[in-house]
Structure formats: C-alpha cells, structure tokens
Write a protein that holds these residues in place. Structure first.
Motif, PDB file in Angstrom:
ATOM      1  N   GLU A  55      35.985  27.617  45.651  1.00 53.25           N
ATOM      2  CA  GLU A  55      36.835  26.460  45.950  1.00 53.25           C
ATOM      3  C   GLU A  55      36.056  25.277  46.530  1.00 53.25           C
ATOM      4  O   GLU A  55      36.661  24.306  46.975  1.00 53.25           O
ATOM      5  N   GLU A  56      34.732  25.361  46.548  1.00 55.55           N
ATOM      6  CA  GLU A  56      33.932  24.261  47.080  1.00 55.55           C
ATOM      7  C   GLU A  56      34.150  22.992  46.273  1.00 55.55           C
ATOM      8  O   GLU A  56      34.257  23.030  45.057  1.00 55.55           O
ATOM      9  N   ARG A  57      34.210  21.874  46.971  1.00 50.63           N
ATOM     10  CA  ARG A  57      34.348  20.571  46.325  1.00 50.63           C
ATOM     11  C   ARG A  57      33.293  19.639  46.889  1.00 50.63           C
ATOM     12  O   ARG A  57      32.855  19.800  48.010  1.00 50.63           O
ATOM     13  N   THR A 103      33.667  14.085  42.457  1.00 51.87           N
ATOM     14  CA  THR A 103      34.918  14.833  42.578  1.00 51.87           C
ATOM     15  C   THR A 103      34.801  16.203  41.927  1.00 51.87           C
ATOM     16  O   THR A 103      35.738  16.688  41.309  1.00 51.87           O
ATOM     17  N   ALA A 104      33.658  16.839  42.062  1.00 51.85           N
ATOM     18  CA  ALA A 104      33.422  18.120  41.400  1.00 51.85           C
ATOM     19  C   ALA A 104      34.027  19.275  42.186  1.00 51.85           C
ATOM     20  O   ALA A 104      34.061  19.269  43.409  1.00 51.85           O
ATOM     21  N   CYS A 105      34.505  20.260  41.462  1.00 47.53           N
ATOM     22  CA  CYS A 105      34.985  21.520  42.022  1.00 47.53           C
ATOM     23  C   CYS A 105      34.216  22.625  41.298  1.00 47.53           C
ATOM     24  O   CYS A 105      34.078  22.580  40.080  1.00 47.53           O
ATOM     25  N   ARG A 106      33.716  23.603  42.038  1.00 47.30           N
ATOM     26  CA  ARG A 106      32.850  24.617  41.447  1.00 47.30           C
ATOM     27  C   ARG A 106      33.527  25.394  40.319  1.00 47.30           C
ATOM     28  O   ARG A 106      32.882  25.798  39.367  1.00 47.30           O
ATOM     29  N   VAL A 145      26.701  22.115  44.047  1.00 46.09           N
ATOM     30  CA  VAL A 145      27.687  21.238  44.683  1.00 46.09           C
ATOM     31  C   VAL A 145      27.145  20.844  46.044  1.00 46.09           C
ATOM     32  O   VAL A 145      26.796  21.693  46.849  1.00 46.09           O
TER      33      VAL A 145
END
Length: 99
Positions: free
Chosen positions: A39-41, A59-62, A87
C-alpha cells in the motif's frame, strides 16, 4: 522512517514505525502504525518492459500499474502496464508548483 519486519516488531504482531525527525518526549517519540509494502504511495520509478522507457510519477502506488506513453510503444495498446521498480517519498507540493 524506521523499516519494520514482515512479522511485526511488537509482541502482538503489530507494525509500529517512528518518524526519526519528530521530537522525542520522555524518551518516546511519536509512533505510527506502519503501512504494508503493498500500500506504499509516493514518487515511483517506472520502466517499460517492452521499450525500456523510464519515467517517474508522484502519485505512484506499489500495487497499481501505469501505462507507458512513449512514442512507438505498443504496451498500452495491449493494456500491459508497468509496476514501479521503487517508491520514494513524494516531492513536496511547493516544488511541483515551481516547475
């Protein structure tokens, strides 16, 4: 931020992280429930597996893939996305506004 193990770092299996920049009062700093790796952003570094194009996104989400928009790349036509290789912490808003 302190990295926590996959099995948790407390007796009850809870994941707790501490911000190293926050003030410590009475020997104890502010503690937060850690976010799972999935859930890392933040700012993600992406690389297209087809054409080798490299790009970043703030705005990346793993666990969420993004499409490559390089000229001549057909990966987006086939709906084949790329997951972030790493990330990092997102750029602050004031830095994004100045670009």
């Amino acid at each position: 931020w302190k990295k926590v193990s996959a099995s948790g770092n407390k007796r009850n299996g809870e994941f707790v992280a501490r911000c190293k920049k926050c003030p410590v009062v009475g020997g104890v700093g502010l503690k937060y429930v850690a976010i799972p790796v999935e859930e890392e952003r933040g700012k993600g570094l992406f690389e297209c597996g087809e054409c080798g194009n490299v790009w970043t996104s703030n705005t990346a989400c793993r666990s969420l893939a993004q499409y490559c928009w390089a000229e001549g790349c057909t990966a987006s036509d086939r709906m084949q996305g790329a997951y972030p290789k790493e990330v990092r912490a997102p750029d602050p808003g004031w830095l994004r506004a100045r670009r």
